[in-house]
Motif scaffolding. Structure first.
Motif, PDB file in Angstrom:
ATOM      1  N   TYR A  81       0.835  -1.190   0.000  1.00 43.47           N
ATOM      2  CA  TYR A  81       0.000   0.000   0.000  1.00 43.47           C
ATOM      3  C   TYR A  81       0.870   1.239   0.000  1.00 43.47           C
ATOM      4  O   TYR A  81       1.866   1.310   0.721  1.00 43.47           O
ATOM      5  CB  TYR A  81      -0.910   0.013   1.226  1.00 43.47           C
ATOM      6  CG  TYR A  81      -1.958  -1.060   1.194  1.00 43.47           C
ATOM      7  CD1 TYR A  81      -2.890  -1.097   0.164  1.00 43.47           C
ATOM      8  CD2 TYR A  81      -2.006  -2.046   2.177  1.00 43.47           C
ATOM      9  CE1 TYR A  81      -3.856  -2.093   0.119  1.00 43.47           C
ATOM     10  CE2 TYR A  81      -2.961  -3.039   2.142  1.00 43.47           C
ATOM     11  CZ  TYR A  81      -3.890  -3.065   1.117  1.00 43.47           C
ATOM     12  OH  TYR A  81      -4.827  -4.046   1.074  1.00 43.47           O
ATOM     13  N   ASP A 140      -5.463   2.616  -6.456  1.00 42.94           N
ATOM     14  CA  ASP A 140      -5.909   1.236  -6.578  1.00 42.94           C
ATOM     15  C   ASP A 140      -5.275   0.546  -7.768  1.00 42.94           C
ATOM     16  O   ASP A 140      -5.669  -0.539  -8.154  1.00 42.94           O
ATOM     17  CB  ASP A 140      -7.436   1.193  -6.745  1.00 42.94           C
ATOM     18  CG  ASP A 140      -8.128   1.592  -5.453  1.00 42.94           C
ATOM     19  OD1 ASP A 140      -7.557   1.331  -4.383  1.00 42.94           O
ATOM     20  OD2 ASP A 140      -9.224   2.155  -5.536  1.00 42.94           O
ATOM     21  N   LEU A 195       1.311   0.062  -4.747  1.00 47.31           N
ATOM     22  CA  LEU A 195       0.013   0.342  -5.338  1.00 47.31           C
ATOM     23  C   LEU A 195      -0.081   1.843  -5.515  1.00 47.31           C
ATOM     24  O   LEU A 195       0.206   2.597  -4.591  1.00 47.31           O
ATOM     25  CB  LEU A 195      -1.093  -0.120  -4.401  1.00 47.31           C
ATOM     26  CG  LEU A 195      -1.310  -1.629  -4.303  1.00 47.31           C
ATOM     27  CD1 LEU A 195      -2.228  -1.922  -3.138  1.00 47.31           C
ATOM     28  CD2 LEU A 195      -1.920  -2.150  -5.583  1.00 47.31           C
TER      29      LEU A 195
END
Ligand SMILES: [Zn+2]
Ligand SMILES: [Zn+2]
Length: 167
Positions: free
Chosen positions: A72, A94, A91
């Motif tokens: 993330y 998204d 990431l």
């Protein structure tokens, strides 16, 4: 999930690669883990290139395995900076950027010396004819005798070596 992606430019090595804009069949599994998303799967693409020995056009396919953890992209973490590994895949929102993965996997999967067939005889050193097309190809003129003599020279590497100094 399976989908087709368009090949980016220069996917491959100079002599063999996936043509830009051709279709890459991708089969992916996304798995949510603590740190982010684990991506595993395979990608299959067509290759074009040329034989490293005889320059004949080659068409082939390549299939590669993909496995990567995308962490993330947490602004709180990136702000702290240094303790994070810069090589890690992130990431972006998204989105998963597969292109660097694909590029690495495809390049690793390609042979350094692509051949039109395993026993490609290559080109005639004298005239450049493709020997696979013409297995009986030969030149009748004898090899120049001055060069033929070189075939008999035996180099004795120890003969002229100076003796090591005594003191
Ligand atoms: Zn060849
Ligand atoms: Zn020839």
């Amino acid at each position: 999930m399976s989908f087709a992606a368009e090949a980016p430019a220069e996917l491959g090595i100079e002599i063999l690669g996936v043509p830009e804009g051709s279709s890459i069949d991708i089969d992916l599994r996304l798995e949510a883990v603590m740190e982010g998303v684990l991506v595993t799967g395979t990608a299959q693409a067509g290759l074009v290139g040329e034989c490293a020995r005889c320059l004949e056009a080659i068409e082939d396919t390549v299939q590669v395995d993909i496995q990567e953890l995308f962490v993330y992209d947490d602004p709180g973490h990136t702000a702290r900076g240094d303790d994070l590994d810069d090589d890690v895949s992130r990431l972006e929102g998204d989105l998963i950027d597969l292109e660097p993965l694909l590029r690495d996997a495809v390049v690793l999967a390609l042979p350094f010396q692509p051949l039109c067939r395993d026993d490609c005889p290559g080109l005639c050193v004298e005239c450049g004819a493709r020997l696979a097309d013409d297995p009986d190809h030969r030149h009748d003129e004898p090899v120049d005798p001055r060069w033929a003599a070189l075939g008999n020279v035996v180099v004795d590497q120890n003969e002229d070596r100076p003796a090591p100094p005594e003191d």
